[in-house]
Structures are given as C-alpha cells and as structure tokens.
Scaffold this motif. Structure first.
Motif, PDB file in Angstrom:
ATOM      1  N   VAL A 174      -0.924  32.985 -30.140  1.00  0.00           N
ATOM      2  CA  VAL A 174      -1.351  34.250 -29.551  1.00  0.00           C
ATOM      3  C   VAL A 174      -0.226  34.759 -28.646  1.00  0.00           C
ATOM      4  N   ALA A 175       0.030  36.067 -28.702  1.00  0.00           N
ATOM      5  CA  ALA A 175       1.036  36.677 -27.819  1.00  0.00           C
ATOM      6  C   ALA A 175       0.494  38.006 -27.323  1.00  0.00           C
ATOM      7  N   SER A 176       0.756  38.293 -26.045  1.00  0.00           N
ATOM      8  CA  SER A 176       0.246  39.526 -25.442  1.00  0.00           C
ATOM      9  C   SER A 176       1.339  40.194 -24.616  1.00  0.00           C
ATOM     10  N   THR A 177       1.249  41.515 -24.494  1.00  0.00           N
ATOM     11  CA  THR A 177       2.195  42.245 -23.650  1.00  0.00           C
ATOM     12  C   THR A 177       1.532  43.495 -23.089  1.00  0.00           C
ATOM     13  N   GLY A 178       1.909  43.833 -21.869  1.00  0.00           N
ATOM     14  CA  GLY A 178       1.334  45.004 -21.212  1.00  0.00           C
ATOM     15  C   GLY A 178       1.198  44.749 -19.728  1.00  0.00           C
ATOM     16  N   LEU A 179       0.219  45.359 -19.116  1.00  0.00           N
ATOM     17  CA  LEU A 179       0.014  45.226 -17.674  1.00  0.00           C
ATOM     18  C   LEU A 179      -0.420  43.818 -17.292  1.00  0.00           C
ATOM     19  N   ILE A 180       0.187  43.297 -16.236  1.00  0.00           N
ATOM     20  CA  ILE A 180      -0.194  41.994 -15.686  1.00  0.00           C
ATOM     21  C   ILE A 180      -1.431  42.162 -14.804  1.00  0.00           C
ATOM     22  N   GLY A 181      -2.296  41.161 -14.796  1.00  0.00           N
ATOM     23  CA  GLY A 181      -3.387  41.138 -13.827  1.00  0.00           C
ATOM     24  C   GLY A 181      -4.621  41.920 -14.230  1.00  0.00           C
ATOM     25  N   VAL A 182      -4.729  42.201 -15.514  1.00  0.00           N
ATOM     26  CA  VAL A 182      -5.919  42.896 -15.998  1.00  0.00           C
ATOM     27  C   VAL A 182      -6.437  42.098 -17.194  1.00  0.00           C
ATOM     28  N   THR A 183      -7.727  41.851 -17.229  1.00  0.00           N
ATOM     29  CA  THR A 183      -8.267  41.099 -18.361  1.00  0.00           C
ATOM     30  C   THR A 183      -8.358  42.011 -19.585  1.00  0.00           C
TER      31      THR A 183
ATOM     32  N   LEU B 299       6.818  50.072  -5.959  1.00  0.00           N
ATOM     33  CA  LEU B 299       6.495  50.385  -4.563  1.00  0.00           C
ATOM     34  C   LEU B 299       6.962  51.798  -4.219  1.00  0.00           C
ATOM     35  N   HIS B 300       8.098  52.189  -4.807  1.00  0.00           N
ATOM     36  CA  HIS B 300       8.543  53.575  -4.638  1.00  0.00           C
ATOM     37  C   HIS B 300       7.467  54.535  -5.147  1.00  0.00           C
ATOM     38  N   GLY B 301       6.841  54.161  -6.251  1.00  0.00           N
ATOM     39  CA  GLY B 301       5.786  54.981  -6.837  1.00  0.00           C
ATOM     40  C   GLY B 301       4.426  54.755  -6.175  1.00  0.00           C
ATOM     41  N   GLU B 302       4.427  54.005  -5.066  1.00  0.00           N
ATOM     42  CA  GLU B 302       3.196  53.708  -4.308  1.00  0.00           C
ATOM     43  C   GLU B 302       2.145  53.017  -5.161  1.00  0.00           C
ATOM     44  N   ASP B 303       2.653  52.163  -6.048  1.00  0.00           N
ATOM     45  CA  ASP B 303       1.810  51.395  -6.964  1.00  0.00           C
ATOM     46  C   ASP B 303       1.790  49.941  -6.480  1.00  0.00           C
ATOM     47  N   PRO B 304       0.654  49.429  -6.002  1.00  0.00           N
ATOM     48  CA  PRO B 304       0.591  48.047  -5.489  1.00  0.00           C
ATOM     49  C   PRO B 304       0.562  47.027  -6.635  1.00  0.00           C
ATOM     50  N   ASN B 305       1.685  46.978  -7.363  1.00  0.00           N
ATOM     51  CA  ASN B 305       1.771  46.216  -8.615  1.00  0.00           C
ATOM     52  C   ASN B 305       2.040  44.739  -8.335  1.00  0.00           C
TER      53      ASN B 305
ATOM     54  N   ILE C  41      -0.941  43.065  -0.307  1.00  0.00           N
ATOM     55  CA  ILE C  41      -0.079  44.224  -0.094  1.00  0.00           C
ATOM     56  C   ILE C  41      -0.760  45.085   0.957  1.00  0.00           C
ATOM     57  N   ASN C  42      -0.021  45.310   2.048  1.00  0.00           N
ATOM     58  CA  ASN C  42      -0.574  46.026   3.204  1.00  0.00           C
ATOM     59  C   ASN C  42      -1.945  45.485   3.612  1.00  0.00           C
ATOM     60  N   GLY C  43      -2.044  44.154   3.588  1.00  0.00           N
ATOM     61  CA  GLY C  43      -3.236  43.496   4.104  1.00  0.00           C
ATOM     62  C   GLY C  43      -4.387  43.331   3.132  1.00  0.00           C
ATOM     63  N   VAL C  44      -4.253  43.874   1.938  1.00  0.00           N
ATOM     64  CA  VAL C  44      -5.314  43.727   0.928  1.00  0.00           C
ATOM     65  C   VAL C  44      -4.914  42.611  -0.036  1.00  0.00           C
ATOM     66  N   TRP C  45      -5.753  41.583  -0.137  1.00  0.00           N
ATOM     67  CA  TRP C  45      -5.414  40.415  -0.973  1.00  0.00           C
ATOM     68  C   TRP C  45      -5.691  40.728  -2.439  1.00  0.00           C
ATOM     69  N   VAL C  46      -4.763  41.455  -3.039  1.00  0.00           N
ATOM     70  CA  VAL C  46      -4.924  41.929  -4.427  1.00  0.00           C
ATOM     71  C   VAL C  46      -4.811  40.813  -5.450  1.00  0.00           C
ATOM     72  N   CYS C  47      -4.229  39.681  -5.051  1.00  0.00           N
ATOM     73  CA  CYS C  47      -4.149  38.517  -5.938  1.00  0.00           C
ATOM     74  C   CYS C  47      -4.660  37.308  -5.187  1.00  0.00           C
TER      75      CYS C  47
ATOM     76  N   GLY D 155      -7.590  39.708  -7.408  1.00  0.00           N
ATOM     77  CA  GLY D 155      -8.297  39.553  -6.140  1.00  0.00           C
ATOM     78  C   GLY D 155      -9.028  40.824  -5.768  1.00  0.00           C
ATOM     79  N   GLU D 156      -8.807  41.272  -4.524  1.00  0.00           N
ATOM     80  CA  GLU D 156      -9.473  42.491  -4.072  1.00  0.00           C
ATOM     81  C   GLU D 156      -8.977  43.710  -4.857  1.00  0.00           C
ATOM     82  N   ASP D 157      -9.770  44.715  -4.852  1.00  0.00           N
ATOM     83  CA  ASP D 157      -9.481  45.941  -5.605  1.00  0.00           C
ATOM     84  C   ASP D 157      -8.169  46.576  -5.147  1.00  0.00           C
ATOM     85  N   ARG D 158      -7.247  46.796  -6.093  1.00  0.00           N
ATOM     86  CA  ARG D 158      -5.956  47.369  -5.717  1.00  0.00           C
ATOM     87  C   ARG D 158      -6.085  48.807  -5.225  1.00  0.00           C
ATOM     88  N   GLU D 159      -7.185  49.428  -5.535  1.00  0.00           N
ATOM     89  CA  GLU D 159      -7.413  50.794  -5.043  1.00  0.00           C
ATOM     90  C   GLU D 159      -7.562  50.830  -3.522  1.00  0.00           C
TER      91      GLU D 159
END
Lengths: 384, 384
Positions: free
Chosen positions: A106-115, B296-302, B326-332, B338-342
């Motif tokens: 199995v191989a996957s590619t795209g956004l990290i951290g989304v099921t 981060l430039h795009g304000e995306d907490p990736n 990221i900025n105190g929100v435990w996204v992972c 983890g917590e909602d990246r929004e």
C-alpha cells in the motif's frame, strides 16, 4: 506503457472520491505472474506513514502480488486508526482479487495528519479492480499525481525481450533518502527477490537519493520493483541493474523537471573529492542553500554562495584550492576570483554547477531546483 | 547608544565610497582604556573571509584597541590580495591612531568574491578617525548595515555603574555557528580577556547560535566583546555573563525581526528532549524546513511538516509519543491528530511552535522566520 509495459502486469487508475475535486486518486497494479518477486525501498524519515510501515512488512517476504496506491491523503501521523485503514485497504484488495493480503503493498500521498475517507476508498478498490487491464499503466500513473503538473512514466526494453518500466509521482518535499515520491517499477524479467533488491538499492542510491529539490524529506516515500517473470528471460545482473538505474534516472529527472514552482533544473557535479561520501555531502549542501537557489533563479552566477555552502561541510578540502564553474565558466579558481562572471550564460533552464574540491578522485551528482516565489506561493497556499 | 554606551569607547560611522550608492559603509570603534581586554567568536564556516582570518589572530592576544568594520564588500574568497587588503586596513588604522596593528580587529560584510576598493577604504579610515566621538555609536551601527532595514543596538546598564552595549548587522544568511552578522559589544567593566571569552561564548551559544533564519552560514560572522575597564568595577562573573547574554539575546531578536522578506518571527521551543543537543538538532531541523516555513507564511498551522522535520533527525524520540503545539494549540498529540487546527490563531507576526519529544527533560529554543516570495525576490535580485 508505464507499469504495464512489461508483460505480466495489469493496472488501473480511477477516481474514488478521495480528492474533493473529483480527479483520479486510486491506482492498482497487479502482478499476474508467473512470478511474484519484489523489492522495495522506503523513506528514511523516522516519522513513517502507516502505508510505509505496512509495506515494509510486506516486502520482507519478497512477494508482492498487487500494489494499491492513493493520492489525496498521505495517511501519515494518523495513529492506530491510520494503520487499521491501511490494513483494511490491503485486505479489501486481497478479497477482491483473491490474493493474500500479506502480499499487497500500500502507498499513499497527500496531506499529512488526516485520516483517509475509507467509505470512498474501499468502493474505489472494487471500481479499480473492475478496470484492471494490460493497458492501464497510463491511467495508474495519472491517479497518483498530487501537485504534479504531468504524470511520469519511463520504459526501457532490452534485447532478449525483457522490459523494465515504471511510473512516479512527486513534485515537492523532494529530498534525500528519496523524495516525496511514489514509484512503482515492473519488469517481466525472471529474477529472484534478492537480485531485485540489490538492483533497486543500487539504482535508488544513485538516482532518487540524489534528487534534492527542497531539502524536505517525506514520511511516505516508496519505491517498489515487481518482477513477473513473464518474459521467461533471466538477464545478467549487470545488464538488469543498468536498466533499472536507467528507468530510475529518467523518472528522477522528470521529478526535478516538474518540481513545484521551479524555473531552473540545477545539476551539481562535485568532482575531485576525497570520497564519494564527501562529494555527496558537498553536493547536498550546495543543493540546499536557499540563497544560492534564489540567486540562480535570478540568473545570477553567485559563486560566493557556492563556496559558503561548501564551507559548511566536513568534506576534505583546502579553501584555497577550491574551484567552481557555473555553466562551464570557472568563476572561482583557487578559492578566489576566477574567470569573468559576465561570461556565464544563465538564460536556459538547465544550470550546471561544478565544484572541484581538489582533494581526490571521487565524484557525485546531485539534482536540484531553484527557489522561486512560485514555490512559496504553492506551498503557502496548499496544505500538503 | 550602541558601542559608546559603555565608558572608555569612541566610535564613528562614515561613507567612504565603498558602497556605490553613497550610504555609510565604514565604522570605527576605539577602546580608549584604561584596559584593552577583548574576546571574539567567529564563523565556523571553513571558507573564512580574510578579515575573519586576520581578526582570529588578533584575538588570540586578548587585546583589541580598535575595530574597523566595512559594509559594501565581504572581502571573502579574494585570495592573497584580500588578506593583504585586510592587513593594510589594520595598519592604516594603527598608523592613524598610533596603535599596534596587531591589536586592530577587522570585520567586513557584503558581496563575496570581490576585492575591496582600497583607494576609497583607506582615506575613509582617516575620515572616520577624524569623527571619533563618545557619541558615535549610533553612526557606527548605521555604517555596518547591508540589507538591514534598521540599525540594531542594545544596552544594559547594571547597578554598580557598569554597562554592556553593542551593535549588530545582519538580515540574511543567518544560520548556525552565528549568522551573517557583525556584532561589536563593549563594556566598561574591568575584566580579563579569559573572563570575557567565557561570557561571550556562553552568550553566543544560547543566542546568535540559535538564530537560524535561512540555514545559510556566512563566511564573515564576527562577534567581538571589548572591555575598557573605565567603570573601575569588576562585576561577579555570573552577573556579567547574564548582562552579555541579555544584550546578545536582544540583538539576536532584532536580527530575526529584520530578516530579509520575513513576515513571521518563529520561535521553535523543543521541550522534553533527552539532551540539549537533541533539542537543538530538532529545533534547527524544524527551523530549516522550507515547506513548513512556506506554510507558516500562508498562516497554515501545518503540523505534519513539523513532524516530517523531526523525523529527519537523530534525536531520541518515539514517533507515537510526539506532541506539537502551534501558538499553544496542541494540534498533534501522540504522533497523530490532536486539537482542531482551526483553533490556531495565525494572524500575528510571532508564531510559537512547541515540539514535545517526550524523551527527557532538556529543552532549547531556535529562532527563525517564514519563507516568503519577498525573500526570493530580495535574494534573486541582490548579489550579496
């Protein structure tokens, strides 16, 4: 062509709905035999996606009957649920095609951290299975694209009637220990898994491992080589290894040529190094120097930035003996000003930097790109 | 107040004509004593500019009576001529001020690979010497700017009547083992060279060495600390070291705040590492990840890009125990979603990334910037 150029393989590429825009996002490659030998090389990133962890286990057996690949989601950093999803995907392929799940990579590619949306992915496997064909290689190559502007395939056919072909995806996060790339190579040569493994590792070391677009290593890199034996030919190792290297080199160049936002393809040749490891270290340091990459984007043959990059390495060299050519003009000689930088023609997409360490007889080539505002735009807007 | 805040120092900053645009480009800092103790820290780049090679020798004696600094040319990769030019500059300062050339430090910044216009620089020394004053610190700080948008100074005055002040320049090529920075610190504390050296190394290790704007290490980094003894106070080591660290930290933050093209100042806190070295390695890897810096430039907490950067290090950690805020929100949490990246508010210039390795009790902070189209523009258009 692609993964179905070699005899003994079928493939399909379909839109399962994993990508919200409706583009193709699921590919299936099936080895119809008579042989199932396979080898694999995976990311050296210690944060590995679930499909990498799964496929590493599958490849230990040296047998792969099918590969299922999805774009639209990396299934990385998705915890136990992510691994269960990968497992379920392999089981689904196995059930649908009457195979052993332990032989489904199995191989996957795209956004990290989304099921992954399994409610779309699993029915997609049924759909892809229904479209498997000996002409499906192109569609499979299309279905694994993410930010790739074109799909990437390569084929080498050898006298004696055997073939090595393959497909690749990747356009960013391209770095050492592979790139964000998924690559499936197929051959109808009749070879054992250990021979495939040796040929594949040799090829990736000299090709994909030396592609360094942006210094960022992916969690999902996967390169697989499957052999069907359908040609009934067992080539000499050297000839086979060279064919695999050739296909990998071609796909590697296609990856660099399609790197996100790039306007220059940069070949960094490090010569007269004391060791190959030194040459690779220096090549990578040059390839990762953001200031140099900006300068080359601006068509500025700024050799000082090459020297400052060399100076950060542990390679053997004397700063006063370093020479640097840009597009054949030796702008730096003996660590100082050389030929007139105005002589350097920077108008073309390809740029060749030659770094002469004057410390030995070893060499290595690293491929990279320039750093552009388009790269920034693409990667600040696209959560990938 | 810069380098003349402490008693026992004069300074000047003038336009010698090294820069074609006529901006100030030559600074002089003179220790009028009674003491001449000094310490210095230099780039760890193995390709060192002529003034670095010269000043390293000067500092071995622990005595610096004057520092001459120029912008408009790095005098790096300029061969024997470059070293002769540095030597001639020190001799000129010594002759003009009746000093020993072996106690005159030289620092340069600007384009690599171009020799300095000595016909302009040497008369500039005369001009600067004529303008030396106990209020000249500001002008000196202005004269060392290259692409800096503002000049950078900092002063700490302590009970007991002693002061540490300084000036810095740097706006790009900011990386480990210092940044493209020239820094001159002065103090009127009465201390020996070995004490200055210890305090300076301790301070740079925790401040300038942890500023990593773009991963590019300069050939010219120089940080000098000069003591005049004019306060006639000999502070406790700990108190003095803390004052030096405080001034270095302030100047380091000013460097990051003025980094080329940056729109975000990013603080990377690595916590619960098995060792400080692990924490620094992970912090640097995160700070240098171009994809993350674009996000981060795009304000995306990736946060996936944070994990993929951590995964490339050799630090001790279990991928399934990693946490990222990221900025105190435990996204992972635990290597997964983890917590909602929004919930992450990315509107402000400062971004704080906290990487919890869950592997020990050590920590480190690295300062960096985002990667922007403006950075690309500035560095593709400006041959520096």
């Amino acid at each position: 062509m692609s993964v179905t150029a070699a005899k003994g393989f079928t493939a399909a590429g379909i839109a399962a709905g994993i990508k919200e825009n409706g583009n193709p996002d699921l590919a299936l490659v099936v080895n119809t035999g008579p042989r199932l030998a396979a080898a694999g090389v995976f990311t050296s990133n210690r944060v590995k996606a679930a499909p990498v962890l799964w496929s590493e286990q599958v490849l230990k057996g040296g047998l792969v009957s099918a590969v299922v690949l999805n774009s639209g989601g990396a299934n990385a950093c998705t915890g136990p649920q992510g691994f269960q999803d990968t497992h379920a995907t392999a089981e689904k392929v196995a059930d649908t095609l009457s195979l052993n799940a332990g032989e489904v990579a199995v191989a996957s590619t795209g956004l990290i951290g989304v099921t992954l949306p399994m409610d779309k992915l699993l029915p997609g496997v049924d759909k892809a299975a229904g479209e498997l064909s000996a002409h499906g290689g192109e569609k499979a190559a299309i279905a694994i694209k993410t930010t790739d502007s074109v799909h990437k395939t390569s084929v080498v056919t050898k006298d004696g009637g055997w073939t090595v072909g393959g497909m690749a995806k990747g356009a960013g996060m391209l770095a050492p220990g592979l790139a964000t790339m998924l690559v499936v190579l197929t051959t109808d040569a009749d070879l054992e898994a250990d021979v495939l493994d040796r040929a594949l590792r040799n090829a990736t070391r000299l090709t994909f491992d030396r592609v360094d677009s942006d210094g960022c290593m992916s969690t999902n890199d996967t390169v697989l080589l499957l052999a069907s034996g359908a040609s009934e030919v067992t080539p000499e190792y050297a000839e086979f290894a060279e064919a695999v290297r050739e296909v990998c080199a071609d796909l590697g160049r296609q990856l660099i040529g399609d790197a996100e936002g790039a306007s220059k393809d940069i070949k960094v040749d490090v010569v007269n190094a004391a060791s190959e490891a030194d040459a690779v270290e220096v090549g990578r340091s040059i390839a990762r120097n953001n200031l140099l990459k900006c300068a080359l984007h601006g068509e500025d043959p700024n050799w000082g930035r090459v020297l400052s990059a060399i100076g950060t390495t542990s390679a053997a060299f004397d700063p006063n003996l370093l020479n640097v050519a840009i597009n054949g003009v030796w702008v730096c000689k003996n660590g100082s000003v050389g030929e007139d930088r105005e002589l350097v023609d920077m108008r073309y997409r390809e740029v060749v930097i030659t770094a002469d360490l004057a410390a030995g007889a070893e060499s290595a080539t690293i491929w990279t790109n320039d750093l552009t505002a388009d790269y920034v735009h693409e990667n600040s807007a696209y959560s990938s």
